[in-house]
Design a protein around this motif. Sequence first.
Motif, short mmCIF file in Angstrom:
data_model
loop_
_atom_site.label_atom_id
_atom_site.label_comp_id
_atom_site.label_asym_id
_atom_site.label_seq_id
_atom_site.Cartn_x
_atom_site.Cartn_y
_atom_site.Cartn_z
N UNK A 58 127.91 -28.69 45.86
CA UNK A 58 128.83 -27.80 46.56
C UNK A 58 128.65 -26.35 46.13
N UNK A 59 128.46 -26.15 44.82
CA UNK A 59 128.25 -24.80 44.31
C UNK A 59 126.97 -24.21 44.89
N UNK A 60 125.90 -25.00 44.91
CA UNK A 60 124.64 -24.53 45.47
C UNK A 60 124.76 -24.27 46.96
N UNK A 61 125.41 -25.20 47.66
CA UNK A 61 125.55 -25.07 49.11
C UNK A 61 126.30 -23.80 49.48
N UNK A 62 127.41 -23.55 48.77
CA UNK A 62 128.19 -22.34 49.06
C UNK A 62 127.38 -21.09 48.77
N UNK A 63 126.65 -21.11 47.65
CA UNK A 63 125.83 -19.95 47.31
C UNK A 63 124.74 -19.69 48.32
N UNK A 64 124.08 -20.74 48.77
CA UNK A 64 123.01 -20.60 49.75
C UNK A 64 123.55 -20.09 51.09
N UNK A 65 124.68 -20.62 51.49
CA UNK A 65 125.30 -20.16 52.74
C UNK A 65 125.66 -18.69 52.66
N UNK A 66 126.14 -18.26 51.48
CA UNK A 66 126.54 -16.87 51.30
C UNK A 66 125.33 -15.94 51.43
N UNK A 67 124.15 -16.44 51.10
CA UNK A 67 122.94 -15.63 51.20
C UNK A 67 122.24 -15.81 52.55
N UNK A 68 122.88 -16.51 53.47
CA UNK A 68 122.34 -16.60 54.82
C UNK A 68 121.47 -17.80 55.11
N UNK A 69 121.38 -18.76 54.17
CA UNK A 69 120.58 -19.95 54.39
C UNK A 69 121.38 -20.99 55.17
N UNK A 70 120.69 -21.85 55.89
CA UNK A 70 121.29 -23.03 56.50
C UNK A 70 120.97 -24.22 55.61
N UNK A 71 121.96 -25.05 55.31
CA UNK A 71 121.78 -26.11 54.32
C UNK A 71 122.08 -27.47 54.92
N UNK A 72 121.15 -28.42 54.74
CA UNK A 72 121.42 -29.83 55.01
C UNK A 72 121.46 -30.53 53.66
N UNK A 73 122.60 -31.16 53.35
CA UNK A 73 122.79 -31.78 52.04
C UNK A 73 122.75 -33.29 52.16
N UNK A 74 121.89 -33.93 51.36
CA UNK A 74 121.84 -35.39 51.26
C UNK A 74 121.93 -35.77 49.80
N UNK A 75 122.35 -37.01 49.54
CA UNK A 75 122.62 -37.42 48.16
C UNK A 75 121.65 -38.46 47.61
N UNK A 76 120.72 -38.94 48.43
CA UNK A 76 119.78 -39.97 47.98
C UNK A 76 118.36 -39.62 48.38
N UNK A 77 117.42 -40.24 47.69
CA UNK A 77 116.02 -40.07 48.05
C UNK A 77 115.71 -40.65 49.40
N UNK A 78 116.34 -41.78 49.71
CA UNK A 78 116.13 -42.42 51.01
C UNK A 78 116.54 -41.49 52.15
N UNK A 79 117.70 -40.86 51.99
CA UNK A 79 118.18 -39.93 53.02
C UNK A 79 117.26 -38.72 53.13
N UNK A 80 116.74 -38.25 52.00
CA UNK A 80 115.83 -37.10 52.03
C UNK A 80 114.57 -37.42 52.82
N UNK A 81 114.02 -38.62 52.60
CA UNK A 81 112.79 -39.00 53.29
C UNK A 81 113.04 -39.34 54.75
N UNK A 82 114.30 -39.63 55.09
CA UNK A 82 114.63 -39.96 56.47
C UNK A 82 115.08 -38.75 57.28
N UNK A 83 115.24 -37.61 56.61
CA UNK A 83 115.72 -36.40 57.30
C UNK A 83 114.75 -36.00 58.41
N UNK A 84 115.30 -35.77 59.60
CA UNK A 84 114.46 -35.44 60.75
C UNK A 84 114.58 -33.97 61.17
#
Length: 225
Positions: free
Chosen positions: A14-40
Amino acid sequence: MRVLLVEDDEPVAESLRRGLLRYGFTVEWVTTGTAALAATTPYDLVLLDLGLPDTDGLDVCRALRRRGDVPIIVISARSDETDRVVGLEIGADDYVSKPFGVREVIARIRAVMRRARPAEQPSGPQRYGARLSVDRKAARVWLDGAQVPLTPKEYDLLAFLTEEPGALMSREQIMEAVWDANWFGPTKTLDVHVAALRRKLAGAVTVEAVRGVGFRLLVEPVGRP
């Protein structure tokens, strides 16, 4: 820029996500390796924790690298030199040990993206509308064919804003790019420099303020009185 954040520790994420958003980044957050590899959804960079609940982050890093050359920054509590070396050897572009500050992560992202996509300097002045020209190699600006006397920081600010005309830039993004990532003083200096650009380039460009966020540069259309 879109970032895939792979982190199962909610407060850290959450801290990273808020910081990245504040700097203009778009963030997709996942919590597992499986979800990371399945991200489309297409993403430009991966922030990857190693201590994931379903698999070792090093295996995820290896799998992502086999798929392509997307930049990967490992974020991990494992600060051992061996882990750092292994992470870099299997394809990570950088390695940040916890605990870390958001500013450090942003600076690492900027550095990795500069290496991954080095900017090409144009061979001559670039035109913005009918009246304004910016020569980045010579660090000079012309309005209606006459050179405009800008201070170094006024030039840096204009050069940054004209990289993406029309794009909204946050105060944090501008302060980091034009001053530096370690600037902790008041951002009032930014308003002073914006006012100077508005005065010196009146009628050629507009520096529009978005309350509570930042600024965007708009090029006046050709033929506007």
